[in-house]
Design a protein around this motif. Structure first.
Motif, PDB file in Angstrom:
ATOM      1  N   LEU A  59       1.354  90.391 -41.603  1.00 17.22           N
ATOM      2  CA  LEU A  59       0.075  90.986 -41.199  1.00 17.22           C
ATOM      3  C   LEU A  59      -0.470  91.966 -42.230  1.00 17.22           C
ATOM      4  O   LEU A  59      -1.662  91.933 -42.557  1.00 17.22           O
ATOM      5  N   PHE A  60       0.367  92.865 -42.731  1.00 18.99           N
ATOM      6  CA  PHE A  60      -0.105  93.869 -43.697  1.00 18.99           C
ATOM      7  C   PHE A  60      -0.607  93.198 -44.974  1.00 18.99           C
ATOM      8  O   PHE A  60      -1.615  93.597 -45.540  1.00 18.99           O
ATOM      9  N   TYR A  61       0.122  92.189 -45.449  1.00 19.54           N
ATOM     10  CA  TYR A  61      -0.309  91.526 -46.685  1.00 19.54           C
ATOM     11  C   TYR A  61      -1.608  90.759 -46.458  1.00 19.54           C
ATOM     12  O   TYR A  61      -2.507  90.783 -47.299  1.00 19.54           O
ATOM     13  N   ALA A  62      -1.730  90.106 -45.337  1.00 20.78           N
ATOM     14  CA  ALA A  62      -2.918  89.294 -45.071  1.00 20.78           C
ATOM     15  C   ALA A  62      -4.154  90.138 -44.777  1.00 20.78           C
ATOM     16  O   ALA A  62      -5.260  89.793 -45.201  1.00 20.78           O
ATOM     17  N   GLU A  63      -3.971  91.244 -44.053  1.00 21.45           N
ATOM     18  CA  GLU A  63      -5.127  91.982 -43.552  1.00 21.45           C
ATOM     19  C   GLU A  63      -5.248  93.415 -44.058  1.00 21.45           C
ATOM     20  O   GLU A  63      -6.302  94.038 -43.883  1.00 21.45           O
ATOM     21  N   GLY A  64      -4.188  93.973 -44.628  1.00 21.92           N
ATOM     22  CA  GLY A  64      -4.210  95.365 -45.057  1.00 21.92           C
ATOM     23  C   GLY A  64      -3.582  96.256 -44.003  1.00 21.92           C
ATOM     24  O   GLY A  64      -3.593  95.926 -42.814  1.00 21.92           O
ATOM     25  N   ILE A  65      -3.055  97.380 -44.422  1.00 23.94           N
ATOM     26  CA  ILE A  65      -2.315  98.240 -43.491  1.00 23.94           C
ATOM     27  C   ILE A  65      -3.225  98.951 -42.496  1.00 23.94           C
ATOM     28  O   ILE A  65      -2.826  99.196 -41.364  1.00 23.94           O
ATOM     29  N   GLY A  66      -4.439  99.268 -42.894  1.00 21.14           N
ATOM     30  CA  GLY A  66      -5.340  99.983 -42.007  1.00 21.14           C
ATOM     31  C   GLY A  66      -5.888  99.130 -40.887  1.00 21.14           C
ATOM     32  O   GLY A  66      -6.231  99.635 -39.820  1.00 21.14           O
ATOM     33  N   ARG A  67      -5.979  97.847 -41.110  1.00 20.49           N
ATOM     34  CA  ARG A  67      -6.571  96.933 -40.121  1.00 20.49           C
ATOM     35  C   ARG A  67      -5.566  96.399 -39.117  1.00 20.49           C
ATOM     36  O   ARG A  67      -5.941  95.733 -38.161  1.00 20.49           O
ATOM     37  N   VAL A  68      -4.281  96.682 -39.349  1.00 24.24           N
ATOM     38  CA  VAL A  68      -3.238  96.141 -38.487  1.00 24.24           C
ATOM     39  C   VAL A  68      -2.611  97.270 -37.673  1.00 24.24           C
ATOM     40  O   VAL A  68      -2.098  98.231 -38.224  1.00 24.24           O
ATOM     41  N   SER A  69      -2.644  97.124 -36.371  1.00 26.41           N
ATOM     42  CA  SER A  69      -2.064  98.139 -35.491  1.00 26.41           C
ATOM     43  C   SER A  69      -0.581  97.872 -35.249  1.00 26.41           C
ATOM     44  O   SER A  69      -0.087  96.756 -35.469  1.00 26.41           O
ATOM     45  N   VAL A  70       0.101  98.888 -34.772  1.00 32.04           N
ATOM     46  CA  VAL A  70       1.494  98.732 -34.372  1.00 32.04           C
ATOM     47  C   VAL A  70       1.588  97.721 -33.233  1.00 32.04           C
ATOM     48  O   VAL A  70       2.520  96.915 -33.187  1.00 32.04           O
ATOM     49  N   ASP A  71       0.607  97.727 -32.343  1.00 35.79           N
ATOM     50  CA  ASP A  71       0.575  96.737 -31.250  1.00 35.79           C
ATOM     51  C   ASP A  71       0.553  95.316 -31.803  1.00 35.79           C
ATOM     52  O   ASP A  71       1.253  94.427 -31.293  1.00 35.79           O
ATOM     53  N   ALA A  72      -0.255  95.101 -32.838  1.00 35.57           N
ATOM     54  CA  ALA A  72      -0.356  93.767 -33.430  1.00 35.57           C
ATOM     55  C   ALA A  72       0.966  93.346 -34.066  1.00 35.57           C
ATOM     56  O   ALA A  72       1.375  92.185 -33.953  1.00 35.57           O
ATOM     57  N   VAL A  73       1.637  94.284 -34.735  1.00 33.69           N
ATOM     58  CA  VAL A  73       2.936  93.963 -35.348  1.00 33.69           C
ATOM     59  C   VAL A  73       3.952  93.615 -34.266  1.00 33.69           C
ATOM     60  O   VAL A  73       4.688  92.626 -34.383  1.00 33.69           O
ATOM     61  N   ALA A  74       3.987  94.415 -33.203  1.00 32.15           N
ATOM     62  CA  ALA A  74       4.922  94.142 -32.103  1.00 32.15           C
ATOM     63  C   ALA A  74       4.653  92.765 -31.497  1.00 32.15           C
ATOM     64  O   ALA A  74       5.583  91.987 -31.247  1.00 32.15           O
ATOM     65  N   GLU A  75       3.387  92.462 -31.307  1.00 30.09           N
ATOM     66  CA  GLU A  75       3.037  91.151 -30.744  1.00 30.09           C
ATOM     67  C   GLU A  75       3.449  90.024 -31.686  1.00 30.09           C
ATOM     68  O   GLU A  75       4.013  89.015 -31.254  1.00 30.09           O
ATOM     69  N   GLU A  76       3.171  90.177 -32.971  1.00 34.94           N
ATOM     70  CA  GLU A  76       3.547  89.159 -33.966  1.00 34.94           C
ATOM     71  C   GLU A  76       5.062  88.949 -33.995  1.00 34.94           C
ATOM     72  O   GLU A  76       5.538  87.826 -34.171  1.00 34.94           O
ATOM     73  N   ALA A  77       5.813  90.044 -33.785  1.00 36.38           N
ATOM     74  CA  ALA A  77       7.278  89.965 -33.793  1.00 36.38           C
ATOM     75  C   ALA A  77       7.841  89.477 -32.461  1.00 36.38           C
ATOM     76  O   ALA A  77       9.038  89.181 -32.366  1.00 36.38           O
ATOM     77  N   GLY A  78       6.974  89.399 -31.449  1.00 40.31           N
ATOM     78  CA  GLY A  78       7.429  88.961 -30.134  1.00 40.31           C
ATOM     79  C   GLY A  78       8.271  90.012 -29.431  1.00 40.31           C
ATOM     80  O   GLY A  78       9.196  89.682 -28.682  1.00 40.31           O
ATOM     81  N   LEU A  79       7.954  91.290 -29.686  1.00 36.58           N
ATOM     82  CA  LEU A  79       8.708  92.410 -29.121  1.00 36.58           C
ATOM     83  C   LEU A  79       7.758  93.401 -28.478  1.00 36.58           C
ATOM     84  O   LEU A  79       6.544  93.349 -28.694  1.00 36.58           O
ATOM     85  N   THR A  80       8.321  94.330 -27.761  1.00 39.38           N
ATOM     86  CA  THR A  80       7.493  95.396 -27.199  1.00 39.38           C
ATOM     87  C   THR A  80       7.292  96.483 -28.244  1.00 39.38           C
ATOM     88  O   THR A  80       8.077  96.622 -29.199  1.00 39.38           O
ATOM     89  N   LYS A  81       6.233  97.264 -28.043  1.00 44.59           N
ATOM     90  CA  LYS A  81       5.985  98.388 -28.945  1.00 44.59           C
ATOM     91  C   LYS A  81       7.132  99.399 -28.857  1.00 44.59           C
ATOM     92  O   LYS A  81       7.515  99.992 -29.862  1.00 44.59           O
ATOM     93  N   ARG A  82       7.695  99.534 -27.686  1.00 40.27           N
ATOM     94  CA  ARG A  82       8.829 100.446 -27.510  1.00 40.27           C
ATOM     95  C   ARG A  82      10.011 100.014 -28.388  1.00 40.27           C
ATOM     96  O   ARG A  82      10.681 100.845 -29.013  1.00 40.27           O
ATOM     97  N   THR A  83      10.266  98.714 -28.441  1.00 37.85           N
ATOM     98  CA  THR A  83      11.348  98.210 -29.296  1.00 37.85           C
ATOM     99  C   THR A  83      11.040  98.492 -30.764  1.00 37.85           C
ATOM    100  O   THR A  83      11.921  98.896 -31.532  1.00 37.85           O
ATOM    101  N   LEU A  84       9.792  98.297 -31.143  1.00 39.33           N
ATOM    102  CA  LEU A  84       9.406  98.579 -32.530  1.00 39.33           C
ATOM    103  C   LEU A  84       9.684 100.045 -32.862  1.00 39.33           C
ATOM    104  O   LEU A  84      10.268 100.359 -33.901  1.00 39.33           O
TER     105      LEU A  84
END
Length: 195
Positions: free
Chosen positions: A19-44
């Motif tokens: 996500l960061f490489y494709a879209e940049g760090i500012g445009r990607v939320s922690v929620d989006a990373v958690a979703e992409e990883a198939g995990l909860t934000k709490r786990t992240l």
């Protein structure tokens, strides 16, 4: 460090990298990373204290693979040090022709964090660029090139310059031109005039 070996942590970093490489760090939320990883934000957040730590881990994960790739291009090239240095650029230009290529993740991240010089990701980027310059100076020295440290710095400037101009023009010809310039600089610092 046991945490670095965690499959869950790796899954998070892999998702962040995509996500960061494709879209940049500012445009990607922690929620989006958690979703992409198939995990909860709490786990992240169990594995990373903050998004800043995750951004630093993203770049840290790119460090050694990028260094090994460039060293491999240098080592595999036939000819003297001039051709080997130029091969780095030739291969970068080839990579830049791929539609998913977005430039140097280290420079793009540094640009987004320009007002935050103490950010952990800036430190990772600085270490990466210094490591590449140190490796290149050593490789050039092993090929009998004079003033290898100064030359390595000049070549790093050419590499980062073509990465920057590519973000504007999207034309790999600039990378190839920088490669020819690098080869010329190497030949000028070779006592026989041939690298």
């Amino acid at each position: 460090m046991p945490e670095a070996q965690s499959p869950t942590r790796k899954r998070i970093v892999d998702a962040a990298t995509r996500l960061f490489y494709a879209e940049g760090i500012g445009r990607v939320s922690v929620d989006a990373v958690a979703e992409e990883a198939g995990l909860t934000k709490r786990t992240l957040y169990y594995h990373f204290k903050s998004k800043d730590d995750l951004i630093a881990a993203y770049l840290d994960g790119r460090d050694q693979p990028n260094l090994k790739r460039m060293a491999g291009w240098f080592d595999a090239a036939e000819g003297g040090a001039d051709r080997k240095a130029e091969a780095i650029f030739t291969n970068l230009a080839r990579a830049a022709r791929h539609p998913k290529w977005k430039g140097c993740g280290f420079l793009r991240t540094a640009a987004e964090l320009a007002s935050m010089p103490g950010h952990p990701a800036i430190k990772v980027g600085s270490r990466h660029k210094s490591s590449f310059e140190t490796w290149l100076a050593s490789a050039l020295s092993n090929h009998g090139v004079e003033e290898p440290q100064a030359l390595a710095r000049e070549i790093v400037l050419l590499i980062d310059g073509c990465f920057s101009i590519m973000l504007i023009h999207r034309n790999p010809d600039y990378i190839e031109a920088a490669g020819r310039a690098a080869a010329t600089l190497v030949r000028a610092r070779t006592s026989s005039g041939k690298a």
